[in-house]
Design an enzyme around this catalytic site. Structure first.
Site, PDB file in Angstrom:
ATOM      1  N   GLN A 115     -52.417 -72.486 -17.147  1.00 56.77           N
ATOM      2  CA  GLN A 115     -52.233 -73.946 -17.461  1.00 56.77           C
ATOM      3  C   GLN A 115     -52.080 -74.018 -18.944  1.00 56.77           C
ATOM      4  O   GLN A 115     -52.691 -73.816 -20.001  1.00 56.77           O
ATOM      5  CB  GLN A 115     -53.936 -74.347 -17.504  1.00 56.77           C
ATOM      6  CG  GLN A 115     -54.174 -75.561 -17.680  1.00 56.77           C
ATOM      7  CD  GLN A 115     -55.745 -75.920 -17.700  1.00 56.77           C
ATOM      8  OE1 GLN A 115     -56.364 -75.139 -18.163  1.00 56.77           O
ATOM      9  NE2 GLN A 115     -56.126 -77.174 -17.221  1.00 56.77           N
TER      10      GLN A 115
ATOM     11  N   THR B 126     -61.289 -79.541 -16.431  1.00 58.12           N
ATOM     12  CA  THR B 126     -61.550 -78.616 -15.529  1.00 58.12           C
ATOM     13  C   THR B 126     -61.050 -78.958 -14.125  1.00 58.12           C
ATOM     14  O   THR B 126     -60.775 -77.940 -13.470  1.00 58.12           O
ATOM     15  CB  THR B 126     -63.189 -78.437 -15.428  1.00 58.12           C
ATOM     16  OG1 THR B 126     -63.635 -79.731 -15.496  1.00 58.12           O
ATOM     17  CG2 THR B 126     -63.841 -77.791 -16.657  1.00 58.12           C
TER      18      THR B 126
ATOM     19  N   ARG C 104     -64.380 -75.265 -30.771  1.00 61.90           N
ATOM     20  CA  ARG C 104     -65.640 -75.596 -31.388  1.00 61.90           C
ATOM     21  C   ARG C 104     -66.343 -74.334 -31.930  1.00 61.90           C
ATOM     22  O   ARG C 104     -67.255 -74.242 -32.757  1.00 61.90           O
ATOM     23  CB  ARG C 104     -66.729 -76.094 -30.586  1.00 61.90           C
ATOM     24  CG  ARG C 104     -66.064 -77.605 -30.016  1.00 61.90           C
ATOM     25  CD  ARG C 104     -66.909 -78.296 -29.306  1.00 61.90           C
ATOM     26  NE  ARG C 104     -68.616 -78.664 -29.932  1.00 61.90           N
ATOM     27  CZ  ARG C 104     -69.525 -78.575 -29.347  1.00 61.90           C
ATOM     28  NH1 ARG C 104     -69.504 -78.698 -27.859  1.00 61.90           N
ATOM     29  NH2 ARG C 104     -70.620 -78.785 -29.809  1.00 61.90           N
TER      30      ARG C 104
ATOM     31  N   LYS D 274     -68.518 -36.790 -34.746  1.00 59.19           N
ATOM     32  CA  LYS D 274     -67.687 -37.682 -33.908  1.00 59.19           C
ATOM     33  C   LYS D 274     -66.815 -36.625 -32.951  1.00 59.19           C
ATOM     34  O   LYS D 274     -66.386 -35.430 -33.438  1.00 59.19           O
ATOM     35  CB  LYS D 274     -66.771 -38.006 -34.980  1.00 59.19           C
ATOM     36  CG  LYS D 274     -65.594 -39.138 -34.363  1.00 59.19           C
ATOM     37  CD  LYS D 274     -64.312 -39.136 -35.149  1.00 59.19           C
ATOM     38  CE  LYS D 274     -63.788 -37.741 -34.996  1.00 59.19           C
ATOM     39  NZ  LYS D 274     -62.267 -37.830 -35.583  1.00 59.19           N
TER      40      LYS D 274
ATOM     41  N   TYR E 296     -71.452 -33.637 -41.634  1.00 62.05           N
ATOM     42  CA  TYR E 296     -70.414 -34.310 -40.906  1.00 62.05           C
ATOM     43  C   TYR E 296     -69.758 -33.351 -39.937  1.00 62.05           C
ATOM     44  O   TYR E 296     -69.253 -32.173 -40.278  1.00 62.05           O
ATOM     45  CB  TYR E 296     -69.629 -35.137 -41.812  1.00 62.05           C
ATOM     46  CG  TYR E 296     -68.406 -35.583 -40.985  1.00 62.05           C
ATOM     47  CD1 TYR E 296     -68.565 -36.523 -40.267  1.00 62.05           C
ATOM     48  CD2 TYR E 296     -66.972 -35.097 -41.071  1.00 62.05           C
ATOM     49  CE1 TYR E 296     -67.178 -37.029 -39.337  1.00 62.05           C
ATOM     50  CE2 TYR E 296     -65.903 -35.410 -40.271  1.00 62.05           C
ATOM     51  CZ  TYR E 296     -66.223 -36.427 -39.355  1.00 62.05           C
ATOM     52  OH  TYR E 296     -65.086 -36.815 -38.637  1.00 62.05           O
TER      53      TYR E 296
ATOM     54  N   ARG F 279     -70.688 -41.107 -33.058  1.00 64.37           N
ATOM     55  CA  ARG F 279     -69.575 -41.689 -32.836  1.00 64.37           C
ATOM     56  C   ARG F 279     -69.016 -41.347 -31.366  1.00 64.37           C
ATOM     57  O   ARG F 279     -69.055 -40.235 -30.940  1.00 64.37           O
ATOM     58  CB  ARG F 279     -68.736 -41.674 -33.839  1.00 64.37           C
ATOM     59  CG  ARG F 279     -69.441 -42.202 -35.397  1.00 64.37           C
ATOM     60  CD  ARG F 279     -68.505 -42.149 -36.297  1.00 64.37           C
ATOM     61  NE  ARG F 279     -67.020 -42.262 -36.085  1.00 64.37           N
ATOM     62  CZ  ARG F 279     -65.889 -41.905 -37.054  1.00 64.37           C
ATOM     63  NH1 ARG F 279     -66.090 -41.046 -37.943  1.00 64.37           N
ATOM     64  NH2 ARG F 279     -64.807 -42.137 -36.769  1.00 64.37           N
TER      65      ARG F 279
ATOM     66  N   ALA G 145     -77.936 -27.626 -43.583  1.00 72.27           N
ATOM     67  CA  ALA G 145     -77.797 -28.871 -44.287  1.00 72.27           C
ATOM     68  C   ALA G 145     -76.571 -28.984 -45.229  1.00 72.27           C
ATOM     69  O   ALA G 145     -76.100 -28.104 -45.851  1.00 72.27           O
ATOM     70  CB  ALA G 145     -78.989 -29.249 -45.464  1.00 72.27           C
TER      71      ALA G 145
END
Ligand code: UD1
Ligand code: CA
Length: 449
Positions: free
Chosen positions: A74, A80, A15, A333, A348, A315, A362
């Protein structure tokens, strides 16, 4: 308290229209199953997980949470009660009580399980968990007579009058192990789904004259996830709980509804979180820090009194020392940023270490990837990286060293040295006007201003 736990987790979740096993869909960045296993963590006892035949990923997830969990397979999902019977060989003859948990029902609180245990201790032989639903939807309905639970009727099999009832079945069952297995084995499949329903053990127990009772919990706890809409609701329940926990433990959320937590977010008291912040998995924020608006953090530690953002991205593998500053449009990171170091604008920083009190200007970029491998940039203490520096890794910048603005650094810089690595400027008098005139003329405007 139960001696055994069975978690029913087989089935693809058709579903949800998904290829993934249902219990591996995520809430707060962790599989639904991990939430179920965590809420059962406080309980002693052996654990058995029932998975579908193709449940390898489910198996692995369960083993991550609990290396000793046993797995019963199963291969065909026949309901159930059938799932409980698949686990039977693991439990048969072992005595004690068994609690059945549903792998798609992640919010049950330990207190609720204790209340079920208490009902057992008070003499109940089979204990169901129910809840008063404001929106009963397709949950099974509990029919009771005073304190006695008479039967559970599945939505598919219920008539209008029964569907109008609001006491619903949360799906958990606690009973003495032998009783549970005997009753589950007796559950037939004469119903509209053609499945062996575990819920049938209520009526089967009553027929034997057993004391079958229902213990209730809050509707929110009982949320079972069958559809994507249920999953979305579960996410918001999780987020509400996480926000409330953070606020109660002394975190200031300026706009709680806009802050998104993961299952393991750890924030100390005295931290301020501004609006629209997302915490992915594995974040630790220490006391006094401020996470400013629109920042995204995952797999990182932010030290005491550090400031992150607005609009920062931390990160995995990022470690910010105390009092560090990571400003707007800075991505970090796998990098250690020393105490009081700062990178405040448009940078970065990846696969790097930056010493204490160093300033990163900067637009600085650690050029860490050569197309095949990642390389490290190591910057010492109290260094000054001029704006717009390209650091071509692997490269080292010493303590108290400087780079001139706009430099492309390809070689190590010893302690205390200044590196200038940029083209020399030459000015050509009047040349700009002449050049522009020529360019505009060739474009056909002929216009010189
Ligand atoms: C079940 C209950 C329903 C209750 C609801 C609460 C039954 C028959 N119905 O309905 O009364 O209101 O939970 O959320 O128990 N599973 C297996 N093997 C199977 C079938 C299911 O392992 O053969 C697992 C599923 O992975 C799931 C759990 O059992 O985690 C419940 O099954 P599901 O099909 O979702 O039952 P519901 O229709 O929600
Ligand atoms: Ca369900």
């Amino acid at each position: 308290m139960p001696t055994h736990l069975i978690v029913l987790a087989a089935g693809a979740g058709t579903r949800m229209l998904s290829d993934r096993p249902k219990v591996l869909h995520e809430i707060g960045g962790a599989p639904i199953l991990a939430h179920v296993l965590a809420s059962a963590e406080a309980l002693d006892g052996e654990r058995v997980l029932v998975v579908g035949g193709d449940g390898d990923a489910v198996r692995q997830e369960a083993l991550k949470a609990d290396g000793k969990i046993r797995i019963a397979e199963q291969s065909e999902q026949r309901g159930t009660a059938h799932a409980v019977m698949v686990a039977a060989p693991e439990l048969d003859g072992k005595g004690g009580d068994t609690l059945v948990l549903l792998g798609d029902t992640p919010f049950i609180r330990p207190d609720t399980i204790s209340a079920m245990g208490k009902a057992r201790a008070d003499g109940a032989e089979v204990v169901f968990l129910g809840f008063e639903a404001s929106d009963p939807g397709r949950y099974g309905r509990i029919v009771r007579d005073g304190a006695t639970l008479e039967k559970v009727v599945e939505w598919k099999d219920a008539d209008e009058a029964t569907r109008a009832m609001t006491l619903c079945n949360a799906g958990l069952v606690l009973a003495e192990t032998g009783t549970l297995l005997r009753l589950a084995a007796a559950a037939g499949r004469d119903n509209s789904a053609g499945e062996h329903y575990l819920t049938d053990i209520a009526a089967l127990g009553r027929n034997e004259g057993l004391d079958v009772r229902v213990v209730t919990c809050a509707e929110e706890e009982a949320l079972g996830i069958n559809t994507c809409a249920d999953l979305a609701r579960a996410e918001s329940v999780f987020q509400e709980r996480a926000r409330a926990t953070a606020i109660e433990s002394g975190v200031t959320l300026r706009s709680p509804d806009t802050v998104h937590f993961a299952f393991d977010t750890r924030i100390d008291r005295n931290v301020v979180v501004e609006p629209n912040v997302v915490f992915g998995p594995g974040v630790v924020i220490e006391s006094g820090a401020c996470i400013r608006a629109f920042s995204h953090l995952e797999g990182c530690r932010v030290g005491r009194n550090a400031v992150v953002g607005p609009h920062a991205r931390l990160r995995p593998g990022t470690e910010l020392g105390d009092n560090a500053r990571i400003g707007n449009f800075v991505e970090v990171k796998n990098a250690q940023i020393g105490e009081g170091a700062q990178a405040k604008h448009l940078s970065y920083i990846g696969d790097a270490s930056i010493g204490r009190a160093t300033n990163v200007g900067a637009g600085t970029i650690t050029c860490n990837f050569d197309g095949a491998s990642k390389h490290r940039t190591e910057i010492g203490e109290r260094a000054f990286i001029g704006a717009g520096t390209m650091l071509i890794a692997p490269v080292k910048v010493g303590d108290e060293a400087m780079t001139a603005t706009g430099s492309v650094i390809t070689r190590n810089i010893p302690d205390g040295d200044l590196a200038i690595a940029r083209g020399k400027q030459s000015n050509r008098p009047g040349f700009a006007r002449k050049l522009l005139a020529r360019l505009r003329a060739s474009k056909g405007t002929g216009k010189v201003e």
